[in-house]
Structures are given as structure tokens and as C-alpha cells.
Design a protein around this motif. Structure first.
Motif, short mmCIF file in Angstrom:
data_model
loop_
_atom_site.label_atom_id
_atom_site.label_comp_id
_atom_site.label_asym_id
_atom_site.label_seq_id
_atom_site.Cartn_x
_atom_site.Cartn_y
_atom_site.Cartn_z
N LYS A 127 -1.40 -3.44 5.68
CA LYS A 127 -0.94 -3.03 7.02
C LYS A 127 -1.37 -1.59 7.27
O LYS A 127 -1.73 -0.86 6.33
N THR A 128 -1.32 -1.20 8.52
CA THR A 128 -1.72 0.16 8.89
C THR A 128 -0.91 1.19 8.11
O THR A 128 0.31 1.09 8.02
N GLY A 129 -1.61 2.17 7.53
CA GLY A 129 -0.96 3.23 6.76
C GLY A 129 -0.97 3.01 5.27
O GLY A 129 -0.67 3.93 4.50
N ASP A 130 -1.32 1.80 4.81
CA ASP A 130 -1.36 1.51 3.37
C ASP A 130 -2.46 2.29 2.68
O ASP A 130 -3.55 2.48 3.23
N ARG A 131 -2.18 2.73 1.45
CA ARG A 131 -3.21 3.31 0.59
C ARG A 131 -3.78 2.18 -0.26
O ARG A 131 -3.04 1.38 -0.83
N VAL A 132 -5.10 2.08 -0.31
CA VAL A 132 -5.72 1.02 -1.10
C VAL A 132 -6.76 1.62 -2.05
O VAL A 132 -7.32 2.68 -1.77
N LYS A 133 -6.99 0.91 -3.12
CA LYS A 133 -8.03 1.26 -4.08
C LYS A 133 -9.19 0.28 -3.93
O LYS A 133 -9.01 -0.86 -3.47
N LYS A 134 -10.36 0.72 -4.33
CA LYS A 134 -11.52 -0.16 -4.31
C LYS A 134 -11.20 -1.43 -5.10
O LYS A 134 -10.70 -1.38 -6.22
N GLY A 135 -11.45 -2.59 -4.47
CA GLY A 135 -11.19 -3.87 -5.12
C GLY A 135 -9.85 -4.48 -4.78
O GLY A 135 -9.59 -5.64 -5.13
N ASP A 136 -8.97 -3.74 -4.07
CA ASP A 136 -7.69 -4.31 -3.64
C ASP A 136 -7.93 -5.40 -2.59
O ASP A 136 -8.83 -5.30 -1.75
N LEU A 137 -7.11 -6.43 -2.63
CA LEU A 137 -7.26 -7.55 -1.71
C LEU A 137 -6.88 -7.14 -0.29
O LEU A 137 -5.80 -6.58 -0.06
N LEU A 138 -7.76 -7.45 0.67
CA LEU A 138 -7.49 -7.15 2.07
C LEU A 138 -7.17 -8.39 2.87
O LEU A 138 -6.15 -8.46 3.55
N ILE A 139 -8.06 -9.40 2.79
CA ILE A 139 -7.94 -10.59 3.64
C ILE A 139 -8.35 -11.82 2.84
O ILE A 139 -9.28 -11.77 2.03
N LYS A 140 -7.66 -12.91 3.11
CA LYS A 140 -8.13 -14.23 2.67
C LYS A 140 -8.35 -15.09 3.91
O LYS A 140 -7.52 -15.09 4.82
#
Length: 617
Positions: free
Chosen positions: A556-569
Motif C-alpha cells: 500500500k502507499t507509504g510502505d517501505r519495500v526491499k528489492k525482491g519483496d512481493l508487490l502483485i500477483k
């Protein structure tokens, strides 16, 4: 501003909203271009808001609202002239746009119906105010020919308002505009109007007709045209082609005019009386508290462009009672925001800020156009906005307490004050003065300082740090394509930035880098990397029309993510079966901040492997 510059501005705006093909409809009001967008993910909101002459960009009422200011009409004309966008053209896929929120649908409908006639209504309202002044000062008398002709010019718009609304409602609901106008004309036909005035008893096929006054009414004709739009579609589907063009309008008139007199008119007139009575009852419980709350929240309503949604209530109040108090209570907000902008103008030593605040304050106090003051000055520095809102509440309480009102639709300004002459006029003028001078003085004393400009500069400087070379990984396994191969002109032409495309092998999409999620739709995710690259992953073409079907979003908007984290299926097979192209775009939307955006020469994309390199200047 020269006309050719409006053309250039128009092209920049159209490019930033994803091209003409991404627009369902376009109308404008006094200060804003109001777009119905097909795919919000294609809009480069940051680029749009930074475009010169664009004051700000607001998403509200189911619309993308581009605030221009007084030149909005010229920019609107330039957009129509330089693009394939049509005036008020509602695409047949409008219902698939994903905007199912009932409030947004209501706001969109109201703005589509009323926005085109606001100019005529504002001009007529101002003329009425001047005529009130002329008669009050004894410069004219109501029996003079000059007065009567000018009053006809001022009052004609409101007397025959159902005719205007019939046309704009027909454009909104896709009904025949001239049949719609014919229905409105029947409602105000002199013979019928005379029957109402004489309190005659009429019947239609022995059914009693409840006669009501349709002069200056709002709700009856809008509902009638809405029903007409449904009737016409039904008639066209069952009538033979050889008689369709003749019998559709014939049957429409024969059915709709009696139906409006028998059912739609009386029912909507009753609803209008209930609406006006409900508003009056709420205000009368405690006028001071009600006025304060209305005045306090009104700047936020203006900020999101929701204020015009109250026009049906205002016009209905005038129709029922001969005057309106809602826009009168909220009117001093224009003076409050003007005063806050004036306070900034007087306090700052920065020439650039003065050049913005001065004209904005003048526009608000003279013309009642507050968007430049709000977006360009008061909201930007926060404290002036809240000071203005507070004094707008104070002025609203005073206005409600003295019972001030106006007999017509007016935008409150110095030029229109005479339109409020009558009950509570002195109190209303005092409220406007308090709003103006109170906001100006408080803003000057403690609501603004040039230190805020220093903070702003520091923020902007930190945002514009020197870009470093970055690597973006492929978000999904698949075959790499060049953007020019994408079957969408916006993506293929680089309208949203440079990058690459992937024909995915599976439906699992991962973050291509570390960063913060800035936008999150079921079919698209936008990210900002820690080094400042704006990365955009868009799964499929026109997949916004699926409204999230076959997609599962994990951020969701505002989330911190790392490379390789799941975004969409995504269920790619089902999406293909629905007829959609699943080509996925990976873009750097701020490509202009880099010397180049390079794509790997590999033909196969492996999720997690480097696919794009951002080369700094």
C-alpha cells in the motif's frame, strides 16, 4: 499570456495526464479543468503539478482537477484545439472507469450538469447585485424601461434555469438535448404557468395533476432528463429503423411530459421542499454553531473542489424561499483567504512570494476566486490557511446569526456585496471585514515568516540531491521488449518516462529495488528509490478496466519495500482470456533527471537480475 503559450501549456497538460486517449471527458468550472481519467496510473501527477501556470492538481469528486485560475477557459479551449479531446465527451466506457464511489459519482454528475452554466449564472448574479444597489441608491426605479430590460437579463437565467439544466443534463445522461429542452419548455409553458397561478384543477386522462411552479426549479428537470435517457435507449432498441428517428422523439414527449407533470415533478418538488426545510431546520437549531462549522470546513471543501456540489441546495433554497443563506454563510471565506494571502504579501521580503501572494489576494477579494490564494499561498505555508479557516468560521457564525441571505447565486467578493442588501446586510459586511482584516493581521503577526521559505528551500534542496547510478532488477520472469514495441502510444512514446517492457512468463511481480511505495493500484505500483529514482511498474494494457479482477495487491502507499519483496500477483491466463495484453512496463518516470536510462541487452528477464541502469548526469 499569449495564445500560443496556452497551446504549449495545453500540450504539456495532455501529455502529463497520459494523452488524449486516457481521457473519458473534460469540462471546466471557474478555475479548474475537470478530467475524467480512464487509467489513473498513467497520470504523471508530479510532472503535471510542476507545470508552469498549473496552480495545483487535486483528485476529488471522481475527477482529476487541474487548477489553472482565471485563464482556465483559454487553456480549456487550447486543449480542445490541440488534442482529440472533445468538450464534455463522455466515453461509453465511463461506467467502467473504476469510480463506483457514490459520493464521487454524485459530485461528478453535479459538476457535469452545473459547471457549463456557472459563467452565465455568475454574470447574471453580479448584474442582479448591481441592480439592487442602483435601486437602493435611488439611481433607478423598478418601473423604468432600462431597469426592466437589465433585470430581464439578470433574472432570465434563473427564471428559465430548467431549460439550461435540461441541455446540460442531456449531455451528461446522453439524452436528446432538444427533446430535453422541449420537456423543460412544456413545464414552463405560459398556459401551464397561468394555471398554477390561478390554482386551477387540471387532469390528464382523468388523472388529477398536482401543479407546482417549475420556474427556477432544479430537481424536477434533472430527474426527468435522466428518465428520458433510459426511455430513449429502450425506444431505439425496439423501434424499426425506418421510423426510429421520428417516433423516438414523438413517444418521448408523449410519455415524458405527462409523466413529469403527474409523478416526477410533484415528487421531486416535495423532495426539494424537504431538502430546503431540512437545511433550514439544521441552521435554525443553533445558527451560531452551524454557521461556525460551515465556515470552518468550507476552505477544505473549496480545496477539494467539492463546493460546487452544494449548488443544487443553493438554487433549491432560492426556488423555495426566494433567498439562500448557505452560500452567504460560507461567502466570507473568500475574504478570509484573501486576507491571509495579503498578510503573507505584506510580511514577506521575497519578491517571488510577493508576485504570487499579491495577485492571489486581489483575485480572491475582488472576484471571489480563492484557488490561487489557497494553493499558491495559504495552504503552501499551512498556518495562513488555518488562520483563514478560523476567521471564516467566525464570520460564518456572525452571518448565520444575523440571518443574511442572497436572492441569487453569488460568488462573494467586493464586487458582489450589493447582492446581499436586505436582512442582515450590515452584519454580513461586518463578518466579511472581520474575516479579511482578522486573517491578514494574524497572518502578518504570527502566521508567516520568511524562515518558512528557508525551510522550503532546504526541503527542495534535499529532494534534489545529485543522483547516483542505480540498478533496477526485473520484477518478473519473461521476455524483454523495447518500449517502442508496446501497443500503447503513451508508453511506446516515452510519455511516462524511459525504461523497458516485459512479456511476463508468470504472474508474480517483485520490487525491482529498495524504496518507498508512492502509488499502489491492483495493476500498477509506483516507487521512489532511496537515491531518488521514480520507478513505475504497470501490469498489462488497459487493465484498469478490470477493476482489480484477477489481481492481488500486497503493498500500500507509504510502505517501505526491499528489492525482491512481493508487490502483485496476477492471473495472467484469465487476463488474456478477457482480451487484455499482459505486457508489463518498467519505467523511470523522472528520466529527465538522468543522463540516460539503459536497458540490458539480454532478451530474457529473470526476476531479481539487473534489467535497467539509471546513469546520472
Amino acid at each position: 499570456m499569449a495564445k500560443k503559450n496556452y497551446d504549449e501549456l495545453a500540450k504539456q497538460i495532455v501529455a502529463s495526464i497520459g494523452g488524449a486517449g486516457n481521457v473519458n471527458s473534460l469540462v471546466h468550472c471557474a478555475t479548474r479543468l475537470r478530467f475524467q481519467i480512464k487509467d489513473p496510473a498513467k497520470v504523471d501527477k508530479k510532472r503535471l503539478s510542476q507545470t508552469e501556470k498549473v496552480i495545483t492538481v487535486v483528485e476529488a469528486g471522481g475527477q482529476l482537477q487541474v487548477v489553472i485560475g482565471n485563464a482556465v477557459g483559454d487553456v480549456y479551449d487550447a486543449i480542445l484545439a490541440t488534442s482529440s479531446i472533445k468538450a464534455g465527451d463522455m466515453d461509453r466506457d465511463d461506467k467502467k472507469s473504476g469510480d463506483k464511489n457514490i459520493i464521487n459519482m454524485f459530485m461528478s454528475t453535479v459538476s457535469g450538469i452545473f459547471a457549463p452554466i456557472l459563467g452565465a449564472m455568475s454574470g447574471a448574479g453580479l448584474l442582479k447585485g448591481l441592480l439592487i444597489l442602483f435601486t437602493t441608491m435611488g439611481w433607478m426605479s423598478t418601473d423604468m424601461g432600462t431597469y426592466r430590460i437589465l433585470f430581464a437579463a439578470a433574472d432570465g437565467v434563473f427564471t428559465f434555469l430548467p431549460v439550461f439544466l435540461a441541455y446540460t443534463s442531456a449531455k451528461r445522461f446522453k439524452a436528446d438535448p432538444f427533446v430535453s429542452v422541449a420537456i423543460a419548455s412544456a413545464l414552463m409553458y405560459p398556459n401551464i404557468t397561468a394555471a398554477f397561478a390561478a390554482k386551477e384543477s387540471l387532469t390528464f386522462l382523468n388523472i388529477p395533476v398536482v401543479l407546482v411552479s417549475y420556474t427556477s426549479s432544479v430537481i424536477p428537470i434533472i430527474l426527468s432528463v435522466y428518465v428520458l435517457s433510459k426511455l430513449e435507449r429502450g425506444l431505439r432498441s425496439i423501434l424499426p429503423d425506418i421510423v426510429k428517428n421520428i417516433f423516438t422523439p414523438l413517444l418521448s414527449l408523449v410519455i415524458m411530459v405527462p409523466s413529469t407533470f403527474l409523478v416526477i415533478g410533484p415528487v421531486s418538488d416535495f423532495a426539494g421542499k424537504m431538502l430546503a426545510g431540512g437545511y433550514t431546520a439544521l441552521v435554525s437549531v443553533n445558527p451560531i454553531i452551524a454557521g461556525f462549522i460551515l465556515g470552518l470546513v468550507w476552505p477544505a471543501a473549496v480545496m477539494f473542489g467539492l463546493h460546487w456540489g452544494f449548488i443544487p441546495i443553493v438554487i433549491n433554497n432560492i426556488s423555495q424561499y426566494g433567498r439562500d443563506t448557505l452560500f452567504t454563510i460560507t461567502g466570507p471565506n473568500n475574504f478570509a483567504q484573501a486576507g491571509a494571502a495579503l498578510g503573507v504579501f505584506l510580511k514577506t521580503k521575497n519578491k517571488k512570494v510577493k508576485d504570487i501572494a499579491g495577485p492571489a489576494a486581489l483575485s480572491a477579494v475582488l472576484a471571489g476566486i480563492t484557488e490561487p490564494a489557497i494553493y499558491g499561498v495559504t495552504l503552501k505555508y499551512k498556518k495562513p490557511f488555518f488562520i483563514g479557516a478560523f476567521f471564516s468560521g467566525i464570520a460564518g457564525a456572525i452571518t448565520a446569526a444575523v440571518g443574511a441571505g442572497a436572492p441569487t447565486v453569488l460568488g462573494t467578493s467586493l464586487l458582489t456585496l450589493t447582492g446581499y442588501i436586505g436582512v442582515g446586510f450590515a452584519g454580513f459586511c461586518a463578518a466579511c471585514a472581520i474575516a479579511y482584516f482578522g486573517s491578514a493581521i494574524c497572518t502578518y503577526l504570527f502566521g508567516f515568516s520568511d524562515d518558512m521559505l528557508l525551510e522550503e528551500t532546504i526541503t527542495e534542496t534535499s529532494a534534489d540531491v545529485v543522483k547516483q547510478e542505480e540498478e533496477l532488477a526485473a520484477p518478473v520472469n519473461g521476455t524483454i521488449l523495447s518500449l517502442s514495441e508496446v501497443k500503447d502510444p503513451v508508453f511506446a512514446g516515452g510519455g511516462l518516462g524511459k525504461g523497458s517492457a516485459i512479456l511476463p512468463d508468470d504472474g508474480t511481480f517483485y520490487a525491482p529495488c529498495d524504496g518507498t511505495v508512492e502509488t499502489a493500484y491492483h495493476h500498477a505500483v509506483g516507487m521512489m528509490t532511496d537515491q531518488g529514482a521514480e520507478v513505475f511498474i504497470h501490469v498489462g494494457l488497459d487493465t484498469v478496466k478490470l477493476e482489480g479482477k484477477f489481481f492481488e495487491l500486497f503493498v500500500k502507499t507509504g510502505d517501505r519495500v526491499k528489492k525482491g519483496d512481493l508487490l502483485i500477483k496476477a492471473d495472467l491466463n484469465s487476463i488474456r482470456q478477457e482480451g487484455y495484453d499482459v505486457t508489463t512496463m518498467v519505467l523511470v518516470t523522472n528520466s529527465n533527471d538522468y543522463a540516460d536510462i539503459l536497458t540490458t541487452e539480454e532478451k530474457k528477464a529473470v526476476a531479481g537480475n539487473c534489467m535497467i541502469r539509471c546513469i546520472p548526469r
